[in-house]
Write a protein that holds these residues in place. Structure first.
Motif, PDB file in Angstrom:
ATOM      1  N   ASN A 284       0.812  -1.228   0.000  1.00 36.11           N
ATOM      2  CA  ASN A 284       0.000   0.000   0.000  1.00 36.11           C
ATOM      3  C   ASN A 284       0.837   1.266   0.000  1.00 36.11           C
ATOM      4  O   ASN A 284       0.570   2.207  -0.749  1.00 36.11           O
ATOM      5  N   ARG A 285       1.875   1.283   0.871  1.00 32.41           N
ATOM      6  CA  ARG A 285       2.667   2.520   0.957  1.00 32.41           C
ATOM      7  C   ARG A 285       3.508   2.721  -0.293  1.00 32.41           C
ATOM      8  O   ARG A 285       3.717   3.828  -0.749  1.00 32.41           O
TER       9      ARG A 285
ATOM     10  N   ALA B 114      -2.062  -6.723   0.602  1.00 32.91           N
ATOM     11  CA  ALA B 114      -2.845  -5.652   1.233  1.00 32.91           C
ATOM     12  C   ALA B 114      -3.762  -6.291   2.258  1.00 32.91           C
ATOM     13  O   ALA B 114      -4.014  -7.496   2.195  1.00 32.91           O
TER      14      ALA B 114
ATOM     15  N   PRO C 285      -5.166   5.407  -2.909  1.00 32.51           N
ATOM     16  CA  PRO C 285      -4.671   4.293  -2.132  1.00 32.51           C
ATOM     17  C   PRO C 285      -4.565   4.594  -0.628  1.00 32.51           C
ATOM     18  O   PRO C 285      -3.859   3.905   0.069  1.00 32.51           O
TER      19      PRO C 285
ATOM     20  N   VAL D 177      -4.844   4.737   3.367  1.00 30.52           N
ATOM     21  CA  VAL D 177      -5.195   3.657   4.301  1.00 30.52           C
ATOM     22  C   VAL D 177      -6.607   3.890   4.852  1.00 30.52           C
ATOM     23  O   VAL D 177      -7.425   2.968   4.959  1.00 30.52           O
TER      24      VAL D 177
ATOM     25  N   LEU E 225      -9.124   2.901   2.356  1.00 29.39           N
ATOM     26  CA  LEU E 225      -9.208   1.442   2.234  1.00 29.39           C
ATOM     27  C   LEU E 225     -10.039   0.837   3.357  1.00 29.39           C
ATOM     28  O   LEU E 225     -10.900  -0.012   3.134  1.00 29.39           O
TER      29      LEU E 225
END
Ligand code: HEM
Length: 496
Positions: free
Chosen positions: A31-32, A61, A198, A200, A203
């Motif tokens: 993710n990062r 992920a 994207p 966090v 998500l």
């Protein structure tokens, strides 16, 4: 029997058994990486999913499985053969919600089918021909104040041109004077989109909402229905904290006001009996008189979707084309010879004579696809090649990476418009070239974009030469919501 190499990658199984893309971090997975270094992420895919590999890689992920696909046959399955088993990416829907709402780009299912069926005829190449003159007139006006020998920020210029063309042809609106204001609003909104695709927080919200939706769907009756609806609502962005959030809210207010003004102007013209023959008028006719009326909100969503999708991408494609020509003087000379052979300023009747111009644009979109990454979510369990995917598995597809597979595009970094000669095009799988996507969700504006590119490029190249200040250096790239030149592409223009 042949011995199987112990480290040979699997070519079938579940997502958990797929080879994992390198570079995953312990807690954050990929993710990062995808948020902080998109170019590095894409280059890793090119390196790790070359020809002969299983063609898909696992993206690490939290939440549902995520698969990266970089193989033309698997792409064909996702985008074409099994398109019905996939919805648009949940993250993309979240990130584009403030701008595009439930417009054509982000909607799914019945709503998308109805809107697409209805809008497709408006984008048929024949119907688009009437826009040609407006495209040329806007370009002519844009270059009036260009001075011989000056260095111009070409991406800024192509954005103004493409935005004015979108305004004029789609909505008969003169956005030229407003282009900077609207341009800033769109940039602010797209910056938010890029930062939140994207993130966090986004998500977690999406995963939580999806789980609630599925939980509700599994329970028959009104309670299940309510829970599933609530789950869907949770998947949409509701709060916009921080400086970027404030900018987004201001941008949406401005864009909504502009769209409303366009709608009001159309309605006033219709009551006077002089409605312009533009797309917005046709949308409004369906809205005001048609069966299965569109809500005001739906009209707004479609308009902003077309406005954003219709200029941002084309503007980048045009800017990259000029930069590539600036670095390739032989090809520039050949294109100039082609446009100089026209009897006058370009018209739609000249399009068949602008074959090299079109190939140059196509090759620029191969090297720098403005939509460099997009995605899908499986709406049911299915098999892809020999891999089994669960419902809600996310699939990541990248034009940037498939356009750099050396088996499909020999010497992939080389600028070579001849790759698009008809015989070479016919020899490649359809899904080797994806700047406009493929299958039922292929870009509805692809003919519009190609025609615009041919006419605008012909117009510019008949008047000016373009040169990069330092041709040996590649222009810096910005992988945001779309792929843009990071520095607005300074180019020196010389009057011909
Ligand atoms: C060079 C220019 C353009 C590029 C690279 C581009 C790229 C794309 C791509 C890759 C998709 C498919 C995304 C997916 O499958 O998830 C798409 C869809 C779409 N594009 Fe374009 N586009 C361009 C120009 C335009 C123009 C000029 C318009 C409108 C005037 C437009 C309107 C749309 C719409 C409405 C969709 C959604 C179609 C659907 O899902 O039914 N685009 N575009």
């Amino acid at each position: 029997m042949n011995a199987v190499h112990p480290e040979a990658p699997r070519t079938s199984g579940t997502v958990a058994q797929m080879p994992v893309l390198g570079g995953a971090e312990r807690f954050f997975g990929h993710n990062r990486v995808v948020a902080s270094d998109r170019r590095g992420f894409l280059e890793r895919i090119v390196r790790e999913a070359p020809a002969g590999s299983p063609g898909c890689l696992r993206f690490v992920a939290s939440g549902p499985d995520v698969v990266i696909i970089n193989d033309p046959h698997l792409l064909q399955e996702v985008l074409i053969d099994k398109a019905k088993s996939f919805d648009k990416s949940l993250i993309l829907k979240y990130a584009l919600e403030p701008l595009g709402g439930e417009g054509l780009f982000t909607s799914d299912g019945e709503l998308w089918r109805r809107q697409r069926k209805w809008m497709a005829p408006l984008f048929h190449p024949r119907r688009l021909e009437s826009y040609g003159d407006a495209m040329v007139a806007v370009t002519k006006r844009a270059i009036l104040d260009w001075k011989d020998g000056e260095t111009r920020l070409i991406h800024h210029d192509t954005t103004r041109i493409a935005m004015s063309i979108a305004g004029k042809t789609l909505f008969d609106a003169d956005t030229f004077g407003e282009a900077d204001e609207i341009g800033h609003a769109l940039t602010d909104a797209l910056d938010w989109t890029s930062a939140n695709s994207p993130s966090v927080l986004a998500l977690l919200q999406i995963i939580g909402g999806r789980r609630l939706q599925r939980f509700g769907e599994a329970r028959p009756g009104p309670l299940g229905e309510r829970l599933s609806k609530a789950g869907l609502a949770v998947q949409k962005p509701r709060f916009f904290p921080g400086k970027q959030g404030k900018k987004l809210v201001a941008a949406i207010e401005l864009l909504d006001a502009r769209v409303q003004r366009m709608i009001d102007e159309r309605r006033a013209a219709a009551t006077r009996g002089t409605p312009p023959n533009d797309l917005l008028s046709q949308l409004l006719t369906a809205h005001d008189e048609g069966e299965g009326r569109m809500s005001d909100r739906q009209v707004r969503d479609e308009i902003l979707t077309l406005f954003v999708a219709g200029h941002e991408t084309t503007a980048s494609g045009l800017a990259w084309t000029l930069a590539l020509l600036g670095r390739n003087p032989d090809i520039l000379r050949a294109v100039i010879a082609e446009v100089d052979a026209l009897p006058g300023d370009p018209t739609v009747a000249d399009l068949p004579r602008l074959g090299l111009t079109l190939r140059v644009f196509k090759e620029a979109l191969r090297l720098y696809p403005p939509v460099f990454l997009f995605g899908r979510a499986a709406n049911e369990a299915l098999t892809l090649g020999s891999w089994s995917l669960k419902q809600d598995t996310a699939v990541i597809l990248s034009p940037w990476t498939i356009h750099r597979r050396a088996d499909l595009w020999p010497d992939p970094e080389r600028f070579d418009p001849d790759r698009f000669l008809p015989e070479h095009e016919a020899a490649r799988p359809k899904t080797a070239y994806l700047p406009f996507g493929a299958g039922p969700r292929v870009c509805i504006g692809n003919h519009f974009a190609m025609m615009e590119a041919q006419l605008v490029l012909a117009m510019l190249l008949r008047r000016f030469h373009f040169a990069l200040p330092s041709p040996e250096q590649s222009p810096p790239l910005a992988f945001g919501a779309t792929l843009r030149p990071a520095d607005e592409l300074p180019l020196q223009v010389r009057r011909r």
